[in-house]
Design a protein around this motif. Sequence first.
Motif, PDB file in Angstrom:
ATOM      1  N   ILE A  82      82.754  19.690  35.129  1.00  0.00           N
ATOM      2  CA  ILE A  82      83.500  20.904  35.485  1.00  0.00           C
ATOM      3  C   ILE A  82      82.615  22.150  35.459  1.00  0.00           C
ATOM      4  O   ILE A  82      83.123  23.269  35.563  1.00  0.00           O
ATOM      5  CB  ILE A  82      84.715  21.104  34.554  1.00  0.00           C
ATOM      6  CG1 ILE A  82      84.255  21.208  33.103  1.00  0.00           C
ATOM      7  CG2 ILE A  82      85.728  19.995  34.734  1.00  0.00           C
ATOM      8  CD1 ILE A  82      85.388  21.575  32.155  1.00  0.00           C
ATOM      9  N   GLY A  83      81.328  21.974  35.296  1.00  0.00           N
ATOM     10  CA  GLY A  83      80.412  23.114  35.338  1.00  0.00           C
ATOM     11  C   GLY A  83      80.591  24.062  34.165  1.00  0.00           C
ATOM     12  O   GLY A  83      80.662  23.633  33.010  1.00  0.00           O
ATOM     13  N   PHE A  84      80.700  25.358  34.473  1.00  0.00           N
ATOM     14  CA  PHE A  84      80.749  26.392  33.429  1.00  0.00           C
ATOM     15  C   PHE A  84      82.179  26.781  33.036  1.00  0.00           C
ATOM     16  O   PHE A  84      82.377  27.824  32.413  1.00  0.00           O
ATOM     17  CB  PHE A  84      80.005  27.644  33.905  1.00  0.00           C
ATOM     18  CG  PHE A  84      78.512  27.470  33.971  1.00  0.00           C
ATOM     19  CD1 PHE A  84      77.729  27.686  32.852  1.00  0.00           C
ATOM     20  CD2 PHE A  84      77.898  27.070  35.147  1.00  0.00           C
ATOM     21  CE1 PHE A  84      76.352  27.521  32.891  1.00  0.00           C
ATOM     22  CE2 PHE A  84      76.520  26.900  35.218  1.00  0.00           C
ATOM     23  CZ  PHE A  84      75.752  27.126  34.084  1.00  0.00           C
ATOM     24  N   ASP A  85      83.149  25.943  33.362  1.00  0.00           N
ATOM     25  CA  ASP A  85      84.543  26.290  33.070  1.00  0.00           C
ATOM     26  C   ASP A  85      84.781  26.510  31.576  1.00  0.00           C
ATOM     27  O   ASP A  85      85.508  27.427  31.169  1.00  0.00           O
ATOM     28  CB  ASP A  85      85.483  25.190  33.580  1.00  0.00           C
ATOM     29  CG  ASP A  85      85.583  25.184  35.098  1.00  0.00           C
ATOM     30  OD1 ASP A  85      84.896  26.012  35.735  1.00  0.00           O
ATOM     31  OD2 ASP A  85      86.324  24.356  35.646  1.00  0.00           O
ATOM     32  N   HIS A  86      84.193  25.667  30.736  1.00  0.00           N
ATOM     33  CA  HIS A  86      84.379  25.818  29.288  1.00  0.00           C
ATOM     34  C   HIS A  86      83.755  27.118  28.786  1.00  0.00           C
ATOM     35  O   HIS A  86      84.317  27.792  27.912  1.00  0.00           O
ATOM     36  CB  HIS A  86      83.771  24.631  28.543  1.00  0.00           C
ATOM     37  CG  HIS A  86      84.575  23.374  28.637  1.00  0.00           C
ATOM     38  ND1 HIS A  86      85.928  23.341  28.400  1.00  0.00           N
ATOM     39  CD2 HIS A  86      84.209  22.093  28.922  1.00  0.00           C
ATOM     40  CE1 HIS A  86      86.374  22.105  28.545  1.00  0.00           C
ATOM     41  NE2 HIS A  86      85.351  21.330  28.868  1.00  0.00           N
ATOM     42  N   TYR A  87      82.611  27.462  29.333  1.00  0.00           N
ATOM     43  CA  TYR A  87      81.949  28.703  28.912  1.00  0.00           C
ATOM     44  C   TYR A  87      82.796  29.913  29.304  1.00  0.00           C
ATOM     45  O   TYR A  87      82.940  30.857  28.513  1.00  0.00           O
ATOM     46  CB  TYR A  87      80.562  28.794  29.551  1.00  0.00           C
ATOM     47  CG  TYR A  87      79.577  27.805  28.999  1.00  0.00           C
ATOM     48  CD1 TYR A  87      78.793  28.103  27.893  1.00  0.00           C
ATOM     49  CD2 TYR A  87      79.424  26.543  29.586  1.00  0.00           C
ATOM     50  CE1 TYR A  87      77.876  27.190  27.383  1.00  0.00           C
ATOM     51  CE2 TYR A  87      78.520  25.629  29.084  1.00  0.00           C
ATOM     52  CZ  TYR A  87      77.751  25.955  27.988  1.00  0.00           C
ATOM     53  OH  TYR A  87      76.857  25.041  27.476  1.00  0.00           O
ATOM     54  N   VAL A  88      83.350  29.886  30.507  1.00  0.00           N
ATOM     55  CA  VAL A  88      84.214  30.977  30.955  1.00  0.00           C
ATOM     56  C   VAL A  88      85.448  31.067  30.069  1.00  0.00           C
ATOM     57  O   VAL A  88      85.890  32.161  29.684  1.00  0.00           O
ATOM     58  CB  VAL A  88      84.606  30.772  32.429  1.00  0.00           C
ATOM     59  CG1 VAL A  88      85.629  31.818  32.862  1.00  0.00           C
ATOM     60  CG2 VAL A  88      83.375  30.842  33.329  1.00  0.00           C
ATOM     61  N   ALA A  89      86.010  29.906  29.712  1.00  0.00           N
ATOM     62  CA  ALA A  89      87.205  29.892  28.864  1.00  0.00           C
ATOM     63  C   ALA A  89      86.923  30.472  27.491  1.00  0.00           C
ATOM     64  O   ALA A  89      87.733  31.233  26.944  1.00  0.00           O
ATOM     65  CB  ALA A  89      87.728  28.459  28.737  1.00  0.00           C
ATOM     66  N   VAL A  90      85.756  30.150  26.928  1.00  0.00           N
ATOM     67  CA  VAL A  90      85.411  30.677  25.603  1.00  0.00           C
ATOM     68  C   VAL A  90      85.174  32.181  25.666  1.00  0.00           C
ATOM     69  O   VAL A  90      85.708  32.952  24.858  1.00  0.00           O
ATOM     70  CB  VAL A  90      84.165  29.958  25.043  1.00  0.00           C
ATOM     71  CG1 VAL A  90      83.666  30.652  23.776  1.00  0.00           C
ATOM     72  CG2 VAL A  90      84.479  28.492  24.760  1.00  0.00           C
ATOM     73  N   ILE A  91      84.365  32.620  26.628  1.00  0.00           N
ATOM     74  CA  ILE A  91      84.012  34.033  26.722  1.00  0.00           C
ATOM     75  C   ILE A  91      85.226  34.901  27.052  1.00  0.00           C
ATOM     76  O   ILE A  91      85.313  36.059  26.631  1.00  0.00           O
ATOM     77  CB  ILE A  91      82.896  34.223  27.780  1.00  0.00           C
ATOM     78  CG1 ILE A  91      81.620  33.536  27.317  1.00  0.00           C
ATOM     79  CG2 ILE A  91      82.623  35.702  28.033  1.00  0.00           C
ATOM     80  CD1 ILE A  91      80.513  33.549  28.355  1.00  0.00           C
TER      81      ILE A  91
END
Length: 290
Positions: free
Chosen positions: A49-58
């Motif tokens: 899913i790419g950077f989806d988790h990073y976006v969700a955290v930030i």
Amino acid sequence: MFGEQQRFVLLLIAPAALLLLLFQVVPIVIGANASFRDWALYNPRKTWIGFDHYVAVISDPAFLYVVLPNTFLFMVLSVAGALVVGLALALLLNRPFRGQKLVQTILLVPLMVAPVIAAIMIRWIFNDQFGIVNVVLEAIGLDGQPWLVQRWSAFGIILLTDIWLWTPWFTLLLLAGLQSLPKEPFEAAAIDGTTTWRVFRFLTLPMLRPVIVVCVVIRAIDAFRTFDIVWTLTGGGPGRSTELFSLYAYVHAFLNLDLGRGSAAAIIGGLIILVIGVVLYRLVDRIAKA
């Protein structure tokens, strides 16, 4: 290709390098891979899913407005408190007096106590029903307080516990630094009749700067990832008001079973720690030189 001495050196460091590879590098690689996937124990497909988790955290309000402020506040106050108290104790212990060795031994006691055990002791001491603190307050006519169910009192107790645990570490290193300083400048200052404060400000502190810088940087990085005492004392509560970064990653990875988002939070934390280490080293070094 390598001489006999080089091969011998490589042979000596090979076990440590292998352990570092297995227990540091490999887990980081696995965690980094998980952070880019929809990786949960209830969803074993591990979809990319790419950077989806990073976006969700930030973009998580709890992360931005609760976890990060709590973590930075804890880091600053904990390091500053332990540094000030540890430096004061080191200066006192640097002068010979009767029973000095006994006092030094007693000061090392917190280093021998596991953080979880210390947190359990503090939790019982500040228990709102039968903790010794409330017993003393009620004995002198004051009302007992629910220390661990109010945000700032709970946060203060976490700070108190951490400072108590880490003050001996600062004391030990700063005392070793003080005892390694050359005697001649202090003897010259004594002959000139320089005040104690000026000796500390213009001699002791500048010469002790390298030790202070190293202590502050190492301890700040460690304080950023504090987990055990917070989890034992409050579990991040009341609500999420004392939640720190390590608890945030732990909850997502091991309670919500979302290994992908927990890994992304851990990677973000690692990057933050890297930046903090560089900035702190330069900042503290500049302040010490001033």
